[in-house]
Design a protein around this motif. Structure first.
Motif, PDB file in Angstrom:
ATOM      1  N   ILE A   1      -0.843  37.724 -24.353  1.00  0.00           N
ATOM      2  CA  ILE A   1       0.612  37.675 -24.182  1.00  0.00           C
ATOM      3  C   ILE A   1       1.084  39.114 -24.068  1.00  0.00           C
ATOM      4  O   ILE A   1       0.870  39.918 -24.987  1.00  0.00           O
ATOM      5  N   VAL A   2       1.667  39.466 -22.928  1.00  0.00           N
ATOM      6  CA  VAL A   2       2.100  40.859 -22.731  1.00  0.00           C
ATOM      7  C   VAL A   2       3.604  40.947 -22.985  1.00  0.00           C
ATOM      8  O   VAL A   2       4.387  40.225 -22.365  1.00  0.00           O
ATOM      9  N   ARG A   3       3.995  41.810 -23.917  1.00  0.00           N
ATOM     10  CA  ARG A   3       5.414  41.943 -24.274  1.00  0.00           C
ATOM     11  C   ARG A   3       5.954  43.268 -23.757  1.00  0.00           C
ATOM     12  O   ARG A   3       5.220  44.243 -23.621  1.00  0.00           O
ATOM     13  N   GLU A   4       7.269  43.275 -23.507  1.00  0.00           N
ATOM     14  CA  GLU A   4       7.899  44.471 -22.936  1.00  0.00           C
ATOM     15  C   GLU A   4       8.660  45.297 -23.971  1.00  0.00           C
ATOM     16  O   GLU A   4       9.002  46.448 -23.711  1.00  0.00           O
ATOM     17  N   GLU A   5       8.969  44.697 -25.157  1.00  0.00           N
ATOM     18  CA  GLU A   5       9.749  45.461 -26.140  1.00  0.00           C
ATOM     19  C   GLU A   5       8.994  46.727 -26.544  1.00  0.00           C
ATOM     20  O   GLU A   5       7.783  46.701 -26.705  1.00  0.00           O
ATOM     21  N   GLU A   6       9.740  47.804 -26.793  1.00  0.00           N
ATOM     22  CA  GLU A   6       9.049  49.065 -27.076  1.00  0.00           C
ATOM     23  C   GLU A   6       8.396  49.093 -28.468  1.00  0.00           C
ATOM     24  O   GLU A   6       7.556  49.949 -28.741  1.00  0.00           O
ATOM     25  N   ASP A   7       8.777  48.141 -29.362  1.00  0.00           N
ATOM     26  CA  ASP A   7       8.232  48.182 -30.728  1.00  0.00           C
ATOM     27  C   ASP A   7       7.358  46.968 -31.051  1.00  0.00           C
ATOM     28  O   ASP A   7       7.232  46.568 -32.197  1.00  0.00           O
ATOM     29  N   ARG A   8       6.772  46.344 -30.074  1.00  0.00           N
ATOM     30  CA  ARG A   8       5.847  45.233 -30.302  1.00  0.00           C
ATOM     31  C   ARG A   8       4.512  45.552 -29.640  1.00  0.00           C
ATOM     32  O   ARG A   8       4.477  46.312 -28.705  1.00  0.00           O
ATOM     33  N   PRO A   9       3.377  44.974 -30.117  1.00  0.00           N
ATOM     34  CA  PRO A   9       3.275  43.944 -31.141  1.00  0.00           C
ATOM     35  C   PRO A   9       3.335  44.507 -32.564  1.00  0.00           C
ATOM     36  O   PRO A   9       3.022  45.673 -32.790  1.00  0.00           O
ATOM     37  N   GLN A  10       3.714  43.627 -33.496  1.00  0.00           N
ATOM     38  CA  GLN A  10       3.699  43.955 -34.927  1.00  0.00           C
ATOM     39  C   GLN A  10       2.981  42.835 -35.664  1.00  0.00           C
ATOM     40  O   GLN A  10       3.182  41.658 -35.343  1.00  0.00           O
TER      41      GLN A  10
ATOM     42  N   ASP B   1       3.752  38.975 -34.735  1.00  0.00           N
ATOM     43  CA  ASP B   1       2.941  38.514 -33.596  1.00  0.00           C
ATOM     44  C   ASP B   1       1.576  37.923 -33.948  1.00  0.00           C
ATOM     45  O   ASP B   1       0.900  37.386 -33.079  1.00  0.00           O
ATOM     46  N   ARG B   2       1.155  37.984 -35.220  1.00  0.00           N
ATOM     47  CA  ARG B   2      -0.216  37.533 -35.517  1.00  0.00           C
ATOM     48  C   ARG B   2      -0.399  36.029 -35.327  1.00  0.00           C
ATOM     49  O   ARG B   2      -1.509  35.563 -35.108  1.00  0.00           O
ATOM     50  N   ASN B   3       0.681  35.253 -35.411  1.00  0.00           N
ATOM     51  CA  ASN B   3       0.511  33.801 -35.267  1.00  0.00           C
ATOM     52  C   ASN B   3       0.756  33.304 -33.844  1.00  0.00           C
ATOM     53  O   ASN B   3       0.809  32.094 -33.615  1.00  0.00           O
ATOM     54  N   ALA B   4       0.869  34.213 -32.884  1.00  0.00           N
ATOM     55  CA  ALA B   4       1.074  33.787 -31.492  1.00  0.00           C
ATOM     56  C   ALA B   4      -0.076  32.881 -31.060  1.00  0.00           C
ATOM     57  O   ALA B   4      -1.235  33.137 -31.402  1.00  0.00           O
ATOM     58  N   GLY B   5       0.250  31.808 -30.355  1.00  0.00           N
ATOM     59  CA  GLY B   5      -0.794  30.863 -29.901  1.00  0.00           C
ATOM     60  C   GLY B   5      -1.566  30.287 -31.079  1.00  0.00           C
ATOM     61  O   GLY B   5      -2.786  30.170 -31.014  1.00  0.00           O
ATOM     62  N   ASN B   6      -0.838  29.945 -32.172  1.00  0.00           N
ATOM     63  CA  ASN B   6      -1.490  29.463 -33.401  1.00  0.00           C
ATOM     64  C   ASN B   6      -2.554  30.427 -33.909  1.00  0.00           C
ATOM     65  O   ASN B   6      -3.587  30.005 -34.440  1.00  0.00           O
ATOM     66  N   GLY B   7      -2.327  31.701 -33.726  1.00  0.00           N
ATOM     67  CA  GLY B   7      -3.270  32.714 -34.230  1.00  0.00           C
ATOM     68  C   GLY B   7      -4.426  32.970 -33.277  1.00  0.00           C
ATOM     69  O   GLY B   7      -5.311  33.764 -33.592  1.00  0.00           O
ATOM     70  N   MET B   8      -4.412  32.332 -32.093  1.00  0.00           N
ATOM     71  CA  MET B   8      -5.533  32.477 -31.153  1.00  0.00           C
ATOM     72  C   MET B   8      -5.194  33.372 -29.955  1.00  0.00           C
ATOM     73  O   MET B   8      -6.060  33.673 -29.143  1.00  0.00           O
ATOM     74  N   ALA B   9      -3.913  33.767 -29.800  1.00  0.00           N
ATOM     75  CA  ALA B   9      -3.570  34.656 -28.681  1.00  0.00           C
ATOM     76  C   ALA B   9      -3.560  36.104 -29.171  1.00  0.00           C
ATOM     77  O   ALA B   9      -3.288  36.369 -30.340  1.00  0.00           O
ATOM     78  N   VAL B  10      -3.870  37.002 -28.271  1.00  0.00           N
ATOM     79  CA  VAL B  10      -3.755  38.440 -28.570  1.00  0.00           C
ATOM     80  C   VAL B  10      -2.487  38.934 -27.877  1.00  0.00           C
ATOM     81  O   VAL B  10      -2.267  38.652 -26.695  1.00  0.00           O
ATOM     82  N   THR B  11      -1.646  39.629 -28.645  1.00  0.00           N
ATOM     83  CA  THR B  11      -0.398  40.142 -28.068  1.00  0.00           C
ATOM     84  C   THR B  11      -0.585  41.613 -27.705  1.00  0.00           C
ATOM     85  O   THR B  11      -1.073  42.406 -28.524  1.00  0.00           O
ATOM     86  N   VAL B  12      -0.214  41.929 -26.478  1.00  0.00           N
ATOM     87  CA  VAL B  12      -0.364  43.306 -25.970  1.00  0.00           C
ATOM     88  C   VAL B  12       1.020  43.883 -25.711  1.00  0.00           C
ATOM     89  O   VAL B  12       1.910  43.173 -25.229  1.00  0.00           O
TER      90      VAL B  12
END
Ligand SMILES: NC(=O)c1ccc[n+]([C@@H]2O[C@H](COP(=O)([O-])OP(=O)(O)OC[C@H]3O[C@@H](n4cnc5c(N)ncnc54)[C@H](OP(=O)(O)O)[C@@H]3O)[C@@H](O)[C@H]2O)c1
Length: 336
Positions: free
Chosen positions: A271-280, A284-295
């Motif tokens: 999951i690619v995010r545009e906010e300047e202060d993410r991921p945190q 973000d650790r539970n994205a995709g039930n904990g199976m997605a990596v947030t970039v």
């Protein structure tokens, strides 16, 4: 830490029924609810609460697939005994990860490495087999490398990790050592991050892996976060790629688990995010039930070309969830 995540993920799993729990002699003979100091949110699943914990021995375990969250020193002997006795062992431990006949799997990245099972069974004379998932930080990092490697090639990578406390096990890091602090060393971690990705991104030629040919330099830190490993990566690609190119290939990245609709697969692995202060970690650790990596923070780097921050849940995508996804792939594609 990982064992409890296994129980949480397997308690109501559509493919698997949890039939048995095993641990050390300290716990054997007790009901699971008395042996385990349950630390996850919610109650111990009903189906497991009253199961008697058995010793880690093939004669005592009633199952087809064994999910292993043993310390590596114990896993080397025990996992081989189980594989020899005909069990499929889906392991989190590092003991067999780099063995030349053992798949080191991330199902979105190298599902074809499952074919190494035949080589393993032939060479070792086992009826069962061991399949492994990578080190927790390696999983997050390698998921982000894969679409970049395929589209642009990778020449070299520098990574710095900030790893959660749960990654060290329940009694891993004393609170007096980590509160108000950061520990710039995790035993044997940097070696794993620097080597495992090259096996995973390598190609299997039917008898052995030809490893990916680039260099990784890692610096690993323990930080006062409960769950969620953060990886900061600096990359030099073989062919020119702008930050927008990198984001585009990461956003469209999908693998076999998504094609097959495996139950634990997140719809989007990255999951690619545009906010300047993410991921945190907390957000973000539970994205995709904990199976997605947030970039996030994908941007130009004046030395290597591109840099970004990636984050994933270390005991789910980085451990138990990774093993469960491996076993789902095995069952779905091998009809075990
Ligand atoms: N935590 C993570 O994020 C993570 C990520 C990736 C990989 N891993 C790997 O996963 C494995 C487990 O890590 P963890 O964090 O879950 O550790 P942990 O919380 O310390 O749990 C270790 C488990 O192994 C059992 N055990 C220890 N010695 C044993 C023995 N001699 N015989 C049988 N069982 C024994 C313990 O049984 P008792 O309950 O009876 O003490 C406990 O259930 C390690 O190899 C670790 O490197 C962990």
């Amino acid at each position: 830490m990982v064992g409890q995540r296994f129980i949480q993920l397997l308690a109501e799993h559509p493919y698997f029924e949890l039939t048995c729990v095993a641990a050390s002699e300290r716990s054997a003979g007790k009901r699971y609810s008395s042996a385990a100091k349950w630390y996850l949110e919610g109650e111990i699943p009903e189906a497991v609460r009253d199961l008697e914990v058995v010793p880690v021995s093939p004669e005592k375990v009633r199952a087809d697939i064994v999910f292993s969250a043993l310390p590596s020193s114990v896993a080397r002997e025990v996992e081989a005994e189980f594989a020899k006795a005909g069990f499929i062992v889906a392991s989190n431990a590092s003991a067999y990860r780099m063995a030349s006949d053992v798949p080191l799997l991330i199902p979105e990245v190298n599902p074809e490495h499952l074919d190494m099972i035949e080589v393993q069974q032939d060479s070792r004379g086992w009826d069962g087999a061991i399949i492994t998932n990578p080190n927790c930080s390696t999983i997050m990092a390698t998921l982000t490398f894969k679409p970049v490697y395929d589209a642009f090639g990778i020449e070299e990578v520098v990574v710095t990790t900030m790893q959660a406390l749960s990654g060290a096990g329940y009694s891993g890091v004393p609170s007096m050592a980590i509160v108000d602090n950061l520990i710039p060393y995790i035993a044997k971690e940097e070696e794993k991050v620097e080597t495992e990705a090259l096996k995973i991104l390598g190609s299997f030629n039917g008898s052995e892996i030809e490893q990916a040919d680039f260099k990784i330099s890692a610096s690993c830190n323990r930080v006062p976060v409960l769950d969620g490993h953060t990886v900061v990566a600096f990359l030099r690609t073989s062919r020119e790629a702008t930050p927008e190119d990198i984001k585009r290939v990461m956003r469209s990245f999908k693998g076999r688990p998504q094609e097959l609709g495996l139950p634990t697969a997140p719809p989007q692995p990255l999951i690619v995010r545009e906010e300047e202060d993410r991921p945190q970690p907390r957000l973000d650790r539970n994205a995709g039930n904990g199976m997605a990596v947030t970039v996030g923070r994908v941007r130009e780097d004046s030395i290597l070309g591109v840099k970004y921050v990636a984050l994933g849940h270390n005991t789910i995508r980085g451990a138990a969830g990774a093993s469960v996804l491996n076993a789902e792939l095995l069952v779905k594609t091998r009809k075990l």
